[in-house]
Design a protein around this motif. Structure first.
Motif, PDB file in Angstrom:
ATOM      1  N   ASP A   1      50.878  27.198  62.640  1.00  0.00           N
ATOM      2  CA  ASP A   1      49.850  27.961  60.854  1.00  0.00           C
ATOM      3  C   ASP A   1      50.119  29.407  60.904  1.00  0.00           C
ATOM      4  N   GLN A   2      50.419  29.983  62.065  1.00  0.00           N
ATOM      5  CA  GLN A   2      49.988  31.335  61.918  1.00  0.00           C
ATOM      6  C   GLN A   2      51.122  31.764  61.845  1.00  0.00           C
TER       7      GLN A   2
ATOM      8  N   ASP B   1      51.457  31.167  58.111  1.00  0.00           N
ATOM      9  CA  ASP B   1      50.852  32.504  57.245  1.00  0.00           C
ATOM     10  C   ASP B   1      50.954  33.875  57.347  1.00  0.00           C
TER      11      ASP B   1
END
Length: 439
Positions: free
Chosen positions: A275-276, A279
């Motif tokens: 997810d990081q 993002d």
């Protein structure tokens, strides 16, 4: 008075016969033969002219797909060495119009890094006969490559989904695009198959303090492929902020490569790392990003997984699918391109409303009550590029390579190509099946 006498029942003819065998087997002659057999070297009887031994876990199986023949001692009238046509390796330098309608080789190292020897779609059978991973460089390939070069500077606002009938070459086009992106220095996040995300074949479980389900093993494999293909590109992108995963914090000067490595060190943090990564990658402008998902229709389907109450789980209840879903529903990249490819092979994972929107009927009645009640029928949140049938020039290039690979042994004439092309309706998969019927 008759005294009790012990009687012994005479042995039957069969009993006497087997007794004789037992006596014979213990004779010195047979014992000597056993000793001689024990001294002989053991012969591996799974190695023959038609079968080779193949490891499958801790079991040994036999496969008739490989041949163990010493060609130097074989009769040349029956056995010939497999042809090895020389091909240019597909890269950013060879992805040009000069290679239209010819075959290009796919780097086997790239395939190992992204799929551990697995291939998308039906390409495994093709590559096996070719003797190497190779694909036809088509006009649609050049169109996609040119568009990716433009998107490397300014990304489009919407993703693109490749659609077409079964065997049209959607998976092949996505694979070629991912290969060119990798050699162009992009961050490549490529999933050659998303079926394991939904077909209940891999471990999963409920997330911690969340209504989403996690698939740590699948995410870990995806991160390994990303860092194996794009480590140099990842190392160029700083985080730009402090990122905490578990008990460890990465400072803003760390790179995306450090982030992925940390996620791989602790599998339970793989989802957080992904997810990081997505993002930060979508907002940075240092390196272009390529996100490619094959069988992308699985993001909207009902899966084969079930929750604790035995209810069927939709794909958006899984954190992995939820991570990529926004990119196909309007979220864009700062630099790069998001591309997906549909698959109709597993109809249970192709939502009906999505199929209707991808392939609308020629004329939709305005007053159709079924469509009026279906909120899914409407504008798609992504652009659709149809992968059409082969052109006559592409069919000629396909058959020319089949002859070089010894798949077609007859002379390739215009009549033969036209015949195969018409019978297959220009479908590459059907043309392949038409020339390999007896294989």
């Amino acid at each position: 008075m008759i005294s009790a006498t012990k009687f012994t029942q005479p042995a039957s003819k069969a009993a006497r016969h087997f007794a004789g065998i037992r006596l014979l087997s213990s004779s010195p002659i047979v014992a000597a033969e056993k000793n001689a057999n024990a001294s002989r070297p053991k012969v591996d009887r799974t190695q023959s002219m038609a079968f080779t031994k193949k490891e499958a876990g801790n079991k040994r199986t036999r496969s008739g797909t490989s041949t163990s023949v010493n060609l130097s001692a074989a009769n040349p009238a029956y056995y010939t060495a497999p042809p090895k046509p020389k091909l240019d390796l597909l890269s950013k330098d060879t992805a040009t119009a000069s290679h239209l309608n010819t075959f290009v080789q796919i780097d086997d190292g790239f395939l190992q890094n992204t799929g551990k020897g697995r291939y998308p779609g039906h390409l495994a059978a093709d590559f096996k006969l070719f003797g190497k991973p190779a694909l036809l460089y088509r006009q649609v390939t050049q169109t996609l490559v040119d568009q990716m070069a433009l998107n490397a500077e300014t990304a489009p606002k919407r993703a693109t989904v490749l659609d077409g009938q079964n065997g049209a070459g959607k998976s092949a086009e996505l694979l070629k695009l991912a290969m060119v992106a990798a050699t162009s220095g992009h961050i490549v996040i490529y999933a050659l198959s998303t079926l394991p995300w939904v077909n209940s074949s891999r471990p999963y479980g409920p997330g911690y303090k969340s209504d989403l389900f996690v698939q740590h093993e699948l995410v870990n494999e995806l991160l390994r492929s990303v860092v194996a293909v794009s480590r140099e590109a990842l190392s160029k992108v700083p985080l730009g902020k402090s990122v905490t995963l578990g008990k460890k914090t990465l400072e803003s000067g760390s790179t995306l490569a450090d982030l992925v490595d940390l996620g791989l060190q602790t599998p339970s943090l793989a989802h957080d790392a992904l997810d990081q990564l997505l993002d930060i990658a979508r907002t940075q402008t240092v390196v272009p990003v390529f996100i490619g998902l094959d069988e992308v229709n699985t993001l909207w389907c009902q899966t084969s997984y079930r929750d604790q109450e035995d209810n069927v789980l939709p794909a958006n209840r899984f954190r992995l699918a939820r991570s990529f879903l926004p990119f196909f529903e309007g979220q864009s990249l700062a630099k790069g391109w998001v591309v997906g490819a549909t698959s109709y092979a597993e109809v249970r994972f192709m939502p009906k409303d999505l199929k209707t929107r991808l392939n609308p009927p020629p004329a939709i009645p305005i007053a159709n009550p079924d469509l009026a009640r279906d909120p899914g029928v409407g504008e798609l949140p992504f652009d659709v590029l149809k992968v059409e049938r082969l052109s006559s020039a592409e069919a000629w290039g396909l058959m020319q390579f089949y002859q070089k690979a010894n798949i077609v042994t007859t002379p390739v004439t215009e009549g033969l190509v036209a015949k195969k092309w018409v019978y297959a309706n220009g479908n590459p998969r059907q043309m392949f099946a038409g020339v390999t019927t007896y294989f």
